[in-house]
Design a protein around this motif. Structure first.
Motif, mmCIF file in Angstrom:
data_model
loop_
_atom_site.group_PDB
_atom_site.id
_atom_site.type_symbol
_atom_site.label_atom_id
_atom_site.label_comp_id
_atom_site.label_asym_id
_atom_site.label_seq_id
_atom_site.Cartn_x
_atom_site.Cartn_y
_atom_site.Cartn_z
ATOM 1 N N GLU A 177 0.761 -1.267 -0.065
ATOM 2 C CA GLU A 177 -0.066 -0.123 0.008
ATOM 3 C C GLU A 177 0.986 1.378 0.127
ATOM 4 N N GLU A 178 0.524 2.124 -1.014
ATOM 5 C CA GLU A 178 1.232 3.420 -1.027
ATOM 6 C C GLU A 178 1.008 4.439 -0.066
ATOM 7 N N PHE A 179 -0.436 4.197 0.610
ATOM 8 C CA PHE A 179 -0.566 5.262 1.810
ATOM 9 C C PHE A 179 -1.045 4.202 2.973
ATOM 10 N N PRO A 180 0.044 3.874 3.688
ATOM 11 C CA PRO A 180 -0.388 2.750 4.843
ATOM 12 C C PRO A 180 -0.570 3.504 5.876
ATOM 13 N N THR A 181 -1.805 4.155 5.999
ATOM 14 C CA THR A 181 -2.420 4.523 7.239
ATOM 15 C C THR A 181 -3.567 3.459 7.666
ATOM 16 N N TYR A 182 -3.346 2.918 8.800
ATOM 17 C CA TYR A 182 -4.051 1.858 9.465
ATOM 18 C C TYR A 182 -4.986 2.546 10.501
ATOM 19 N N LEU A 183 -5.774 1.710 10.991
ATOM 20 C CA LEU A 183 -6.860 1.938 11.934
ATOM 21 C C LEU A 183 -6.690 0.907 13.247
ATOM 22 N N ILE A 184 -6.418 1.225 14.463
ATOM 23 C CA ILE A 184 -6.447 0.336 15.311
ATOM 24 C C ILE A 184 -7.221 0.572 16.584
ATOM 25 N N LYS A 185 -8.144 -0.034 17.267
ATOM 26 C CA LYS A 185 -8.931 0.127 18.440
ATOM 27 C C LYS A 185 -8.114 0.408 19.478
ATOM 28 N N ASN A 186 -8.766 1.381 20.502
ATOM 29 C CA ASN A 186 -8.066 1.564 21.462
ATOM 30 C C ASN A 186 -8.249 0.378 22.527
ATOM 31 N N HIS A 187 -6.802 -0.210 22.586
ATOM 32 C CA HIS A 187 -6.976 -1.274 23.675
ATOM 33 C C HIS A 187 -6.794 -1.021 24.963
ATOM 34 N N GLU A 188 -6.895 0.208 25.499
ATOM 35 C CA GLU A 188 -7.077 0.484 26.901
ATOM 36 C C GLU A 188 -8.761 0.344 27.332
ATOM 37 N N ILE A 189 -9.533 0.075 26.379
ATOM 38 C CA ILE A 189 -10.831 0.428 26.562
ATOM 39 C C ILE A 189 -11.459 -1.121 26.667
ATOM 40 N N ILE A 190 -12.303 -1.565 27.644
ATOM 41 C CA ILE A 190 -12.775 -2.897 27.884
ATOM 42 C C ILE A 190 -13.973 -3.056 26.792
ATOM 43 N N LYS A 209 -7.180 2.932 6.335
ATOM 44 C CA LYS A 209 -8.093 3.807 6.458
ATOM 45 C C LYS A 209 -8.705 4.206 4.894
ATOM 46 N N HIS A 210 -7.896 4.065 3.910
ATOM 47 C CA HIS A 210 -8.266 4.684 2.456
ATOM 48 C C HIS A 210 -9.338 3.517 1.964
ATOM 49 N N SER A 211 -9.414 2.397 2.565
ATOM 50 C CA SER A 211 -10.400 1.217 2.218
ATOM 51 C C SER A 211 -11.731 1.455 2.613
ATOM 52 N N LEU A 212 -11.973 2.451 3.510
ATOM 53 C CA LEU A 212 -13.230 2.535 4.129
ATOM 54 C C LEU A 212 -14.251 3.168 2.975
ATOM 55 N N SER A 213 -15.359 2.717 3.124
ATOM 56 C CA SER A 213 -16.739 3.487 2.419
ATOM 57 C C SER A 213 -16.748 4.938 2.992
ATOM 58 N N LYS A 242 -13.445 10.902 17.554
ATOM 59 C CA LYS A 242 -13.709 11.902 18.343
ATOM 60 C C LYS A 242 -13.581 11.507 19.987
ATOM 61 N N GLN A 243 -14.064 10.166 19.953
ATOM 62 C CA GLN A 243 -14.364 9.767 21.355
ATOM 63 C C GLN A 243 -13.245 9.078 21.671
ATOM 64 N N GLY A 244 -12.100 8.779 20.983
ATOM 65 C CA GLY A 244 -10.957 8.142 21.478
ATOM 66 C C GLY A 244 -11.065 6.746 21.333
ATOM 67 N N LEU A 245 -12.128 6.144 20.507
ATOM 68 C CA LEU A 245 -12.281 4.692 20.259
ATOM 69 C C LEU A 245 -11.387 3.959 19.506
ATOM 70 N N ILE A 246 -11.125 4.755 18.401
ATOM 71 C CA ILE A 246 -10.300 4.203 17.468
ATOM 72 C C ILE A 246 -9.269 5.101 16.966
ATOM 73 N N LYS A 247 -8.038 4.737 16.941
ATOM 74 C CA LYS A 247 -6.815 5.657 16.349
ATOM 75 C C LYS A 247 -6.074 5.332 15.133
ATOM 76 N N GLU A 248 -5.379 6.174 14.502
ATOM 77 C CA GLU A 248 -4.661 5.778 13.332
ATOM 78 C C GLU A 248 -3.213 5.561 13.862
ATOM 79 N N THR A 249 -2.859 4.588 12.975
ATOM 80 C CA THR A 249 -1.268 4.265 13.309
ATOM 81 C C THR A 249 -0.753 4.013 11.851
ATOM 82 N N ASN A 250 0.637 4.246 11.711
ATOM 83 C CA ASN A 250 1.447 4.120 10.527
ATOM 84 C C ASN A 250 2.613 3.316 10.784
ATOM 85 N N LEU A 251 2.961 2.263 9.767
ATOM 86 C CA LEU A 251 3.972 1.430 9.839
ATOM 87 C C LEU A 251 5.224 2.190 9.300
#
Length: 306
Positions: A229-242, A281-285, A297-306
């Protein structure tokens, strides 16, 4: 001497260990000038330590029987230092001598900050003990070096159902790399294929990619480059949330600290489950992007880059 890590990248810090052992002294003290430094690939020298260090002769052993007395303060030697002496031909030859001198030696630790624009390649350590015009060098000087590396993705070429990633080694030194190809079935089960090799100095290489995900790992596998992927911006859930699933089929998220709680709708639940760190992120509808905006906005999902 020992260096941690032996391979790094610009912007990081290297820790250097130096052992000053003078247990062989007999009848006289020693007060030499010690110089510890780093020479970069362009020949520039950064001095980390330049001071006189005093050492006293070892005490004479009494022939008469007497209770055992402590001669040295306890040295808390990191396990990484001990392990480092087991590597390299130079260190194996002197292993017994070095390990014997660890407790009797005086241990110093220095840090070397590598600038973001630092030259790539091999960095050599300087270890000099000046005494009466003579210079004593490190016993491990053949291994007293580290590398600053950089591998990057130059281009991704798509042709029919295949992709080719063009990668480049920017260093003038050989650099070990590892390719990880990931295949994911309909059930979400991941299978990997791995290949390790060494890239030549200033070399570019074509990597054939047919899998859904593929990554290049280098710098002792600490650095990861996405290859598919030329734009490797990935989404990861907030693992500090139960995350809790109720018997009635409802799902909710609860903050570990505070009173925050969130009920998940089918749309938010779907995005929460998919945000595994490899969801681009770029694969989302467009609808998913609206959901993502609110969850970010709620801090539930964050962006991450490899």
């Amino acid at each position: 001497m020992s260096i941690f890590p032996k391979r790094t990248i610009p912007g990081k810090t290297v820790t250097i260990h130096w052992n000053f052992n003078t247990s062989h002294l007999n009848g006289a003290h020693l007060f030499p000038l010690v110089k510890i430094g780093v020479k970069d690939p362009k020949g520039n020298i950064t001095m980390l330590f330049k001071e006189h260090v005093i050492a006293f002769p070892d005490q004479k052993e009494s022939k008469e029987e007497a209770p055992q007395k402590l001669k040295y303060l306890n040295k808390n030697i990191p396990l990484l230092v001990l392990a480092d002496y087991l590597e390299g031909p130079c260190k194996r030859e002197k292993l017994v001598e070095i390990l014997t001198n660890i407790q009797s030696g005086r241990h110093y630790y220095f840090t070397y900050d590598i600038p973001n624009d630092a030259p790539l390649g091999k960095y050599s350590l300087i270890s000099e003990v000046h005494n009466n015009g003579n210079i004593k060098y490190s016993k491990t000087r053949l291994d007293d070096h580290f590398w600053v590396e950089k591998i990057s993705l130059v281009n991704v070429i798509a042709k029919e159902n295949e992709k080719t990633a063009i990668i480049c080694n920017h260093s003038e030194e050989p650099t070990p790399v590892k390719i990880v190809r990931c295949s994911i079935d309909v059930n979400g089960h991941m299978e990997t294929q791995m290949e390790a090799f060494e890239m030549n100095p200033k070399d570019s290489k074509s990597i054939s990619i047919s899998e859904e995900k593929a990554f290049l790992l280098y710098n002792e596998e600490r650095e990861i480059v996405a290859l598919t992927e030329e734009f490797p911006t990935y989404l990861i859930k907030n693992h500090e949330i139960i995350s809790i699933s109720k018997k009635n089929g409802m799902d909710c998220l609860i903050e570990k600290e505070g009173d925050g709680a969130y009920w998940l709708s089918p749309e938010t639940k779907d995005l929460w489950d998919k945000a595994d760190g490899l969801l681009n992120k770029h694969s989302l509808s467009e609808k998913e992007k609206d959901v993502l905006q609110e969850m970010e906005k709620q801090g539930l999902i964050k962006e991450t880059n490899l």
